[in-house]
Design a protein around this motif. Structure first.
Motif, PDB file in Angstrom:
ATOM      1  N   MET A 146      71.199-118.400  15.940  1.00  0.00           N
ATOM      2  CA  MET A 146      71.585-119.729  16.402  1.00  0.00           C
ATOM      3  C   MET A 146      70.584-120.746  15.883  1.00  0.00           C
ATOM      4  SD  MET A 146      72.672-118.973  20.337  1.00  0.00           S
ATOM      5  CE  MET A 146      72.976-120.687  20.616  1.00  0.00           C
ATOM      6  N   ASP A 147      71.077-121.936  15.583  1.00  0.00           N
ATOM      7  CA  ASP A 147      70.185-123.010  15.183  1.00  0.00           C
ATOM      8  C   ASP A 147      69.682-123.716  16.425  1.00  0.00           C
ATOM      9  OD1 ASP A 147      70.487-122.548  12.466  1.00  0.00           O
ATOM     10  OD2 ASP A 147      72.317-123.745  12.388  1.00  0.00           O
ATOM     11  N   LEU A 148      68.387-123.826  16.528  1.00  0.00           N
ATOM     12  CA  LEU A 148      67.781-124.479  17.668  1.00  0.00           C
ATOM     13  C   LEU A 148      67.700-125.978  17.425  1.00  0.00           C
ATOM     14  CD1 LEU A 148      64.898-121.943  18.325  1.00  0.00           C
ATOM     15  CD2 LEU A 148      67.060-122.147  19.531  1.00  0.00           C
ATOM     16  N   PRO A 149      67.601-126.787  18.486  1.00  0.00           N
ATOM     17  CA  PRO A 149      67.469-128.232  18.308  1.00  0.00           C
ATOM     18  C   PRO A 149      66.242-128.547  17.454  1.00  0.00           C
ATOM     19  CG  PRO A 149      67.861-127.696  20.605  1.00  0.00           C
ATOM     20  CD  PRO A 149      67.662-126.406  19.888  1.00  0.00           C
ATOM     21  N   GLY A 150      66.403-129.475  16.538  1.00  0.00           N
ATOM     22  CA  GLY A 150      65.307-129.838  15.658  1.00  0.00           C
ATOM     23  C   GLY A 150      65.230-128.992  14.404  1.00  0.00           C
ATOM     24  N   ALA A 151      66.169-128.076  14.223  1.00  0.00           N
ATOM     25  CA  ALA A 151      66.154-127.220  13.035  1.00  0.00           C
ATOM     26  C   ALA A 151      66.512-128.036  11.802  1.00  0.00           C
ATOM     27  CB  ALA A 151      67.138-126.070  13.201  1.00  0.00           C
ATOM     28  N   ASP A 152      65.999-127.646  10.654  1.00  0.00           N
ATOM     29  CA  ASP A 152      66.258-128.350   9.410  1.00  0.00           C
ATOM     30  C   ASP A 152      67.628-127.951   8.882  1.00  0.00           C
ATOM     31  OD1 ASP A 152      66.067-129.786   7.086  1.00  0.00           O
ATOM     32  OD2 ASP A 152      64.863-128.267   6.048  1.00  0.00           O
ATOM     33  N   LEU A 153      68.573-128.883   8.926  1.00  0.00           N
ATOM     34  CA  LEU A 153      69.932-128.621   8.448  1.00  0.00           C
ATOM     35  C   LEU A 153      70.234-129.455   7.211  1.00  0.00           C
ATOM     36  CD1 LEU A 153      71.794-128.654  11.886  1.00  0.00           C
ATOM     37  CD2 LEU A 153      70.977-126.683  10.607  1.00  0.00           C
ATOM     38  N   GLU A 199      72.547-127.913   4.563  1.00  0.00           N
ATOM     39  CA  GLU A 199      73.892-127.506   4.978  1.00  0.00           C
ATOM     40  C   GLU A 199      74.914-128.532   4.516  1.00  0.00           C
ATOM     41  OE1 GLU A 199      74.767-124.660   6.588  1.00  0.00           O
ATOM     42  OE2 GLU A 199      72.670-124.053   6.421  1.00  0.00           O
ATOM     43  N   GLU A 200      76.091-128.060   4.111  1.00  0.00           N
ATOM     44  CA  GLU A 200      77.160-128.944   3.679  1.00  0.00           C
ATOM     45  C   GLU A 200      78.352-128.745   4.602  1.00  0.00           C
ATOM     46  OE1 GLU A 200      80.101-129.426  -0.131  1.00  0.00           O
ATOM     47  OE2 GLU A 200      78.014-128.838  -0.488  1.00  0.00           O
ATOM     48  N   LEU A 201      78.846-129.830   5.159  1.00  0.00           N
ATOM     49  CA  LEU A 201      79.993-129.780   6.062  1.00  0.00           C
ATOM     50  C   LEU A 201      81.224-130.314   5.348  1.00  0.00           C
ATOM     51  CD1 LEU A 201      78.349-131.129   9.320  1.00  0.00           C
ATOM     52  CD2 LEU A 201      78.746-128.768   8.684  1.00  0.00           C
TER      53      LEU A 201
END
Length: 100
Positions: free
Chosen positions: A47-54, A57-59
């Motif tokens: 799981m990605d935690l809050p503050g993780a570097d995204l 990532e491409e949406l």
């Protein structure tokens, strides 16, 4: 001698009683211990935690334009059908659920 075929056989009756006694005597966990075990086993792996570097990532999102028979509620900001429009102030519509 007549045989009653509806009567439970003695070996089946004993097996039922034995299995019921086994269930009653088993140490079943209480609800609090089960919740405690689930909380202990709850990990954030994958799981990605809050503050993780995204940033890498491409949406991909398909945007569907608003239709002629839809409006955006000025209170809940959801897209609603015109049949749910209750009032309109300065071009801003409000839905049935928000105006209650």
């Amino acid at each position: 001698m007549a045989t009653d075929y509806d009567e439970v056989r003695p070996d089946v009756a004993e097996a039922r009683k034995a299995s019921l006694d086994a269930v009653k005597s088993a140490n079943a966990p209480d609800a609090k211990s089960v919740v405690r075990e689930l909380d202990e086993a709850d990990h954030t792996d994958g799981m990605d935690l809050p503050g993780a570097d995204l940033s890498n990532e491409e949406l991909t999102v398909t945007v569907i334009p608003q239709k002629d028979d839809e409006f955006i509620c000025g209170s809940c900001f959801l897209i609603r059908h015109r049949s749910q429009l209750v009032r309109e102030d300065n071009g801003v519509g409000f839905c049935v659920e928000c105006e209650g």
